[in-house]
Scaffold this motif. Structure first.
Motif, PDB file in Angstrom:
ATOM      1  N   ASP A  55       0.828  -1.211   0.000  1.00 42.94           N
ATOM      2  CA  ASP A  55       0.000   0.000   0.000  1.00 42.94           C
ATOM      3  C   ASP A  55       0.860   1.258   0.000  1.00 42.94           C
ATOM      4  O   ASP A  55       0.620   2.189  -0.778  1.00 42.94           O
ATOM      5  CB  ASP A  55      -0.925  -0.022   1.222  1.00 42.94           C
ATOM      6  CG  ASP A  55      -1.779   1.224   1.324  1.00 42.94           C
ATOM      7  OD1 ASP A  55      -2.544   1.499   0.381  1.00 42.94           O
ATOM      8  OD2 ASP A  55      -1.677   1.916   2.362  1.00 42.94           O
ATOM      9  N   ARG A  56       1.888   1.299   0.856  1.00 43.70           N
ATOM     10  CA  ARG A  56       2.738   2.491   0.952  1.00 43.70           C
ATOM     11  C   ARG A  56       3.566   2.681  -0.318  1.00 43.70           C
ATOM     12  O   ARG A  56       3.708   3.792  -0.808  1.00 43.70           O
ATOM     13  CB  ARG A  56       3.670   2.423   2.162  1.00 43.70           C
ATOM     14  CG  ARG A  56       3.000   2.381   3.526  1.00 43.70           C
ATOM     15  CD  ARG A  56       1.897   3.413   3.686  1.00 43.70           C
ATOM     16  NE  ARG A  56       1.407   3.493   5.032  1.00 43.70           N
ATOM     17  CZ  ARG A  56       0.478   2.695   5.565  1.00 43.70           C
ATOM     18  NH1 ARG A  56      -0.064   1.721   4.848  1.00 43.70           N
ATOM     19  NH2 ARG A  56       0.070   2.852   6.805  1.00 43.70           N
ATOM     20  N   LEU A  57       4.102   1.601  -0.871  1.00 40.33           N
ATOM     21  CA  LEU A  57       4.876   1.714  -2.111  1.00 40.33           C
ATOM     22  C   LEU A  57       3.980   2.167  -3.269  1.00 40.33           C
ATOM     23  O   LEU A  57       4.381   3.014  -4.068  1.00 40.33           O
ATOM     24  CB  LEU A  57       5.562   0.393  -2.445  1.00 40.33           C
ATOM     25  CG  LEU A  57       6.769   0.042  -1.575  1.00 40.33           C
ATOM     26  CD1 LEU A  57       7.199  -1.402  -1.803  1.00 40.33           C
ATOM     27  CD2 LEU A  57       7.936   0.988  -1.827  1.00 40.33           C
ATOM     28  N   SER A  58       2.776   1.628  -3.328  1.00 41.02           N
ATOM     29  CA  SER A  58       1.830   2.047  -4.381  1.00 41.02           C
ATOM     30  C   SER A  58       1.510   3.536  -4.267  1.00 41.02           C
ATOM     31  O   SER A  58       1.418   4.235  -5.282  1.00 41.02           O
ATOM     32  CB  SER A  58       0.540   1.235  -4.293  1.00 41.02           C
ATOM     33  OG  SER A  58       0.789  -0.112  -4.615  1.00 41.02           O
ATOM     34  N   ALA A  59       1.343   4.017  -3.049  1.00 43.16           N
ATOM     35  CA  ALA A  59       1.061   5.439  -2.844  1.00 43.16           C
ATOM     36  C   ALA A  59       2.251   6.298  -3.264  1.00 43.16           C
ATOM     37  O   ALA A  59       2.073   7.363  -3.870  1.00 43.16           O
ATOM     38  CB  ALA A  59       0.698   5.704  -1.384  1.00 43.16           C
ATOM     39  N   LEU A  60       3.466   5.854  -2.973  1.00 38.30           N
ATOM     40  CA  LEU A  60       4.661   6.599  -3.378  1.00 38.30           C
ATOM     41  C   LEU A  60       4.799   6.628  -4.899  1.00 38.30           C
ATOM     42  O   LEU A  60       5.190   7.649  -5.477  1.00 38.30           O
ATOM     43  CB  LEU A  60       5.911   6.000  -2.730  1.00 38.30           C
ATOM     44  CG  LEU A  60       6.047   6.260  -1.225  1.00 38.30           C
ATOM     45  CD1 LEU A  60       7.122   5.374  -0.613  1.00 38.30           C
ATOM     46  CD2 LEU A  60       6.343   7.726  -0.957  1.00 38.30           C
TER      47      LEU A  60
END
Length: 149
Positions: A55-60
Motif C-alpha cells: 500500500d505504501r509503495l503504491s502510494a509513493l
C-alpha cells in the motif's frame, strides 16, 4: 476534530504530510535513500506486513515519488527507485535524522551517522542561511502572500 485533507487546504505542510507523513512511508524513504530497491529488501529491513508495504509503495508510485522499473540484474523482479521529485526529499530526511541524533538518541547510545562518501565525514548539520551566510531562525521568518507555482 476533523482531519484536514490535502485537497481542503493550500498549506504545503499539510499536503506533504498527507503524502509522506506516516511512519512506514518515512522509513521506506529512509531505506530507499540508503540504497534499498526491492520489495523483499524493504520488507526484511522494516519487518512490515506485506499488504502495508504494498500500500505504501503504491502510494509513493502514485505520487511520483518513486517509480518501478525492471531489476538491474535482468531478473523478473521489479525495483522501486526514487524519482527526481522523491530525491528532493533528501534534505527533509537528513533534517529528521540529524534532529534525531541530537534529541532522540540517548547520550552514549550508539547510532550510525550519515557519512559523506567524498570526505568520509558525517554530514554537517542542515542549516538554512541567507545569501550572506548568516543562519535563519524560525522566529526570523513569516508567511508571505498567497502565490502560485
Amino acid at each position: 476534530m476533523a482531519r484536514l485533507s490535502a485537497t481542503s487546504t493550500s498549506c504545503p505542510v499539510v499536503r506533504t504530510v498527507d503524502l509522506i507523513g506516516d511512519r512506514w512511508t518515512l522509513l521506506i524513504l529512509r531505506d530507499a535513500f540508503d540504497g534499498l530497491r526491492r520489495f523483499n529488501q524493504f520488507q526484511r529491513s522494516l519487518g512490515i506486513a506485506k499488504n502495508v508495504l504494498s500500500d505504501r509503495l503504491s502510494a509513493l508510485v502514485a505520487a511520483d515519488i518513486m517509480v518501478t522499473e525492471p531489476a538491474a540484474d535482468g531478473t523478473n523482479y521489479r525495483e522501486y527507485v526514487l524519482t527526481d521529485k522523491g530525491a528532493e526529499l533528501f534534505d527533509l530526511m537528513v533534517g529528521l535524522r540529524q534532529w534525531g541524533e541530537r534529541h532522540a538518541v540517548a547520550p552514549g547510545e550508539e547510532y550510525r551517522p550519515l557519512i559523506d562518501r567524498t570526505t568520509g565525514e558525517p554530514l554537517e548539520r542542515v542549516i538554512y542561511t541567507r545569501p550572506d551566510g548568516t543562519p535563519v531562525r524560525h522566529e526570523q521568518t513569516r508567511l508571505g502572500e498567497l502565490r502560485g507555482r
